[in-house]
Structures are given as structure tokens and as C-alpha cells.
Write a protein that holds these residues in place. Structure first.
Motif, PDB file in Angstrom:
ATOM      1  N   LYS A 198       0.509  -1.701  -0.156  1.00 41.08           N
ATOM      2  CA  LYS A 198       0.307   0.150   0.107  1.00 41.08           C
ATOM      3  C   LYS A 198       0.712   1.249  -0.111  1.00 41.08           C
ATOM      4  O   LYS A 198       0.419   2.141  -0.518  1.00 41.08           O
ATOM      5  CB  LYS A 198      -1.125  -0.162   1.069  1.00 41.08           C
ATOM      6  N   GLY A 199       1.557   1.381   0.766  1.00 38.38           N
ATOM      7  CA  GLY A 199       2.806   2.580   1.134  1.00 38.38           C
ATOM      8  C   GLY A 199       3.620   2.797  -0.245  1.00 38.38           C
ATOM      9  O   GLY A 199       3.520   3.920  -1.115  1.00 38.38           O
ATOM     10  N   MET A 200       4.020   1.562  -1.401  1.00 43.89           N
ATOM     11  CA  MET A 200       4.530   1.425  -2.891  1.00 43.89           C
ATOM     12  C   MET A 200       3.179   2.607  -3.841  1.00 43.89           C
ATOM     13  O   MET A 200       3.355   3.159  -4.390  1.00 43.89           O
ATOM     14  CB  MET A 200       5.090   1.084  -3.350  1.00 43.89           C
ATOM     15  N   PHE A 201       2.241   2.180  -3.860  1.00 41.77           N
ATOM     16  CA  PHE A 201       0.876   2.373  -4.686  1.00 41.77           C
ATOM     17  C   PHE A 201       0.870   4.098  -4.432  1.00 41.77           C
ATOM     18  O   PHE A 201       0.585   4.539  -5.218  1.00 41.77           O
ATOM     19  CB  PHE A 201       0.105   1.615  -3.693  1.00 41.77           C
ATOM     20  N   VAL A 202       0.894   4.268  -2.603  1.00 39.14           N
ATOM     21  CA  VAL A 202       0.554   5.473  -2.486  1.00 39.14           C
ATOM     22  C   VAL A 202       1.598   6.309  -2.996  1.00 39.14           C
ATOM     23  O   VAL A 202       1.465   7.493  -3.455  1.00 39.14           O
ATOM     24  CB  VAL A 202       0.329   5.673  -0.707  1.00 39.14           C
ATOM     25  N   SER A 203       2.693   6.142  -2.618  1.00 36.77           N
ATOM     26  CA  SER A 203       3.835   7.171  -3.203  1.00 36.77           C
ATOM     27  C   SER A 203       3.858   7.462  -4.174  1.00 36.77           C
ATOM     28  O   SER A 203       4.676   8.423  -4.824  1.00 36.77           O
ATOM     29  CB  SER A 203       4.990   5.819  -2.343  1.00 36.77           C
ATOM     30  N   TYR A 204       3.738   6.407  -5.034  1.00 37.33           N
ATOM     31  CA  TYR A 204       3.323   6.164  -6.860  1.00 37.33           C
ATOM     32  C   TYR A 204       2.803   8.184  -7.551  1.00 37.33           C
ATOM     33  O   TYR A 204       3.510   8.667  -7.622  1.00 37.33           O
ATOM     34  CB  TYR A 204       2.923   5.336  -7.687  1.00 37.33           C
ATOM     35  N   PHE A 205       1.875   7.898  -6.639  1.00 40.48           N
ATOM     36  CA  PHE A 205       1.093   9.372  -7.191  1.00 40.48           C
ATOM     37  C   PHE A 205       1.510  10.482  -6.413  1.00 40.48           C
ATOM     38  O   PHE A 205       1.732  11.626  -7.140  1.00 40.48           O
ATOM     39  CB  PHE A 205      -0.218   9.035  -6.133  1.00 40.48           C
ATOM     40  N   PHE A 206       2.411  10.537  -4.941  1.00 35.73           N
ATOM     41  CA  PHE A 206       2.511  11.674  -4.412  1.00 35.73           C
ATOM     42  C   PHE A 206       4.282  11.732  -5.532  1.00 35.73           C
ATOM     43  O   PHE A 206       4.121  12.583  -5.497  1.00 35.73           O
ATOM     44  CB  PHE A 206       3.227  11.464  -3.242  1.00 35.73           C
ATOM     45  N   ILE A 207       5.289  11.014  -6.024  1.00 31.87           N
ATOM     46  CA  ILE A 207       5.929  10.891  -6.623  1.00 31.87           C
ATOM     47  C   ILE A 207       5.915  11.717  -8.517  1.00 31.87           C
ATOM     48  O   ILE A 207       6.318  12.273  -8.749  1.00 31.87           O
ATOM     49  CB  ILE A 207       6.614   9.908  -6.768  1.00 31.87           C
ATOM     50  N   LEU A 208       5.053  11.090  -8.594  1.00 33.69           N
ATOM     51  CA  LEU A 208       4.060  11.588  -9.983  1.00 33.69           C
ATOM     52  C   LEU A 208       3.480  12.746  -9.994  1.00 33.69           C
ATOM     53  O   LEU A 208       3.930  13.933 -10.177  1.00 33.69           O
ATOM     54  CB  LEU A 208       2.959  11.372 -10.336  1.00 33.69           C
ATOM     55  N   SER A 209       2.754  13.962  -8.403  1.00 27.70           N
ATOM     56  CA  SER A 209       2.610  14.731  -8.012  1.00 27.70           C
ATOM     57  C   SER A 209       4.101  16.189  -8.416  1.00 27.70           C
ATOM     58  O   SER A 209       3.701  16.853  -8.443  1.00 27.70           O
ATOM     59  CB  SER A 209       1.956  14.871  -7.133  1.00 27.70           C
ATOM     60  N   TYR A 210       4.636  15.755  -7.594  1.00 30.12           N
ATOM     61  CA  TYR A 210       6.038  15.981  -7.294  1.00 30.12           C
ATOM     62  C   TYR A 210       6.507  16.373  -8.520  1.00 30.12           C
ATOM     63  O   TYR A 210       7.648  17.451  -9.005  1.00 30.12           O
ATOM     64  CB  TYR A 210       6.935  15.122  -6.698  1.00 30.12           C
ATOM     65  N   MET A 211       6.959  14.883  -9.716  1.00 23.99           N
ATOM     66  CA  MET A 211       7.722  15.138 -11.017  1.00 23.99           C
ATOM     67  C   MET A 211       6.407  16.791 -11.646  1.00 23.99           C
ATOM     68  O   MET A 211       7.163  17.852 -12.183  1.00 23.99           O
ATOM     69  CB  MET A 211       7.275  14.117 -11.977  1.00 23.99           C
ATOM     70  N   ILE A 212       5.037  16.852 -11.950  1.00 25.76           N
ATOM     71  CA  ILE A 212       4.215  17.458 -12.317  1.00 25.76           C
ATOM     72  C   ILE A 212       4.354  19.336 -11.659  1.00 25.76           C
ATOM     73  O   ILE A 212       4.278  19.853 -12.810  1.00 25.76           O
ATOM     74  CB  ILE A 212       2.669  17.139 -12.220  1.00 25.76           C
ATOM     75  N   ILE A 213       4.706  18.806 -10.671  1.00 27.74           N
ATOM     76  CA  ILE A 213       5.188  20.422  -9.824  1.00 27.74           C
ATOM     77  C   ILE A 213       5.904  20.923 -10.912  1.00 27.74           C
ATOM     78  O   ILE A 213       6.276  22.152 -10.826  1.00 27.74           O
ATOM     79  CB  ILE A 213       5.140  20.847  -8.910  1.00 27.74           C
ATOM     80  N   LEU A 214       8.014  20.129 -10.640  1.00 26.77           N
ATOM     81  CA  LEU A 214       8.636  20.499 -10.388  1.00 26.77           C
ATOM     82  C   LEU A 214       8.279  21.339 -12.245  1.00 26.77           C
ATOM     83  O   LEU A 214       9.338  22.168 -12.858  1.00 26.77           O
ATOM     84  CB  LEU A 214       9.480  19.442 -10.606  1.00 26.77           C
ATOM     85  N   MET A 215       8.096  19.857 -13.272  1.00 21.64           N
ATOM     86  CA  MET A 215       7.840  20.290 -14.690  1.00 21.64           C
ATOM     87  C   MET A 215       7.324  21.660 -14.300  1.00 21.64           C
ATOM     88  O   MET A 215       7.788  23.258 -15.463  1.00 21.64           O
ATOM     89  CB  MET A 215       6.971  19.432 -14.973  1.00 21.64           C
ATOM     90  N   GLY A 216       6.384  21.907 -14.028  1.00 19.64           N
ATOM     91  CA  GLY A 216       5.456  23.958 -14.235  1.00 19.64           C
ATOM     92  C   GLY A 216       6.768  24.568 -13.719  1.00 19.64           C
ATOM     93  O   GLY A 216       6.730  26.208 -14.553  1.00 19.64           O
ATOM     94  N   LEU A 217       7.103  24.370 -12.735  1.00 15.99           N
ATOM     95  CA  LEU A 217       8.308  25.747 -11.770  1.00 15.99           C
ATOM     96  C   LEU A 217       9.298  25.986 -12.783  1.00 15.99           C
ATOM     97  O   LEU A 217       9.751  26.989 -12.925  1.00 15.99           O
ATOM     98  CB  LEU A 217       8.721  25.004 -10.517  1.00 15.99           C
ATOM     99  N   PHE A 218       9.767  24.930 -13.689  1.00 17.42           N
ATOM    100  CA  PHE A 218      11.013  24.646 -14.497  1.00 17.42           C
ATOM    101  C   PHE A 218      10.713  25.717 -15.895  1.00 17.42           C
ATOM    102  O   PHE A 218      10.857  26.534 -16.412  1.00 17.42           O
ATOM    103  CB  PHE A 218      11.145  23.289 -14.830  1.00 17.42           C
ATOM    104  N   GLN A 219       8.892  25.028 -15.995  1.00 17.74           N
ATOM    105  CA  GLN A 219       8.994  25.378 -17.333  1.00 17.74           C
ATOM    106  C   GLN A 219       8.543  27.807 -17.237  1.00 17.74           C
ATOM    107  O   GLN A 219       8.634  28.706 -18.100  1.00 17.74           O
ATOM    108  CB  GLN A 219       7.107  25.414 -17.879  1.00 17.74           C
TER     109      GLN A 219
END
Length: 127
Positions: A72-93
């Protein structure tokens, strides 16, 4: 007593890595180059060690409960990590942050380590 020694070892290394991270971060801030990269990784390893100290008694048995927490921890973490990447992409953009490739990968790696193990701790309290 065997279980306590494992927890004490994780706590010792957690404090050691936290000290190293604080020293390197202080030096980097005084030079105006924060984050260097490896300072954030050391902080992530410190958080991971503290989480493992908490989780050690539960994970040493490798029973059905510990497997469920990991799953369950890996499953939930996947969505947090994906969110981090999306936020970082926006900050770089929009040029809101300016990090080198090494710094960016270090930030993502540290956030990934911390997210996974903090999620394990939170889920272990629920189950």
C-alpha cells in the motif's frame, strides 16, 4: 533485546546523517550554492533511517501485515512522486526555479526516499 539494538542502530545512523546534512547545508548556504545536491540526499537518508527505526519491529518478521504495508505504501507513494514531477515541470516551465540537472535529480531522489518511508510509517499506524 535484539529488536532494540536494530532500532538503536537506525537511530544512530539517522542522527549521523542528519548531522552530516546540516553541516554540508550550512556550508552550502554560507557559500550561496544551496542546494548542492548531496546534502539533500543525506537528509533523505536520515529521514529513511528514522522511519526504519520506527518500522524495524514490524518489518523484521516479514509477515502478511508488513507485506501489506509495503504494498500500500508503494502504491500511495507513486501518486505523490508523480505529483512532485508534475509540480517540478511547471516550476521549470515558468522559470520559477533554476536548478542544475544534478540538483534536480537529487531533489527528486530525496523526495522519493522520504515519501516512500514516511508513507510506510503512516500506513503502519493505520493497519
Amino acid at each position: 533485546m535484539k529488536g532494540k539494538s536494530g532500532q538503536i542502530q537506525f537511530m544512530f545512523f539517522g542522527f549521523l546523517f542528519l548531522l552530516f546534512s546540516a553541516l554540508i547545508s550550512t556550508a552550502a548556504i554560507s557559500e550561496g550554492v544551496f542546494p548542492v545536491g548531496h546534502d539533500i540526499i543525506l537528509f533523505g537518508v536520515s529521514v529513511m533511517a528514522f522511519c526504519n527505526a520506527y518500522l524495524y519491529p514490524q518489518f523484521k518478521e516479514n509477515d502478511e501485515r508488513s507485506k501489506r504495508i509495503r504494498e500500500k505504501g508503494m502504491f500511495v507513494s507513486y501518486f505523490f512522486i508523480l505529483s512532485y514531477m508534475i509540480i517540478l515541470m511547471g516550476l521549470f516551465q515558468f522559470n520559477l526555479i533554476n536548478l542544475s540537472g544534478y540538483q534536480t535529480v537529487s531533489v527528486l531522489a530525496a523526495m522519493t526516499m522520504m515519501t516512500v518511508f514516511i508513507t510506510f510509517v503512516v500506513i503502519s499506524k493505520r493497519y
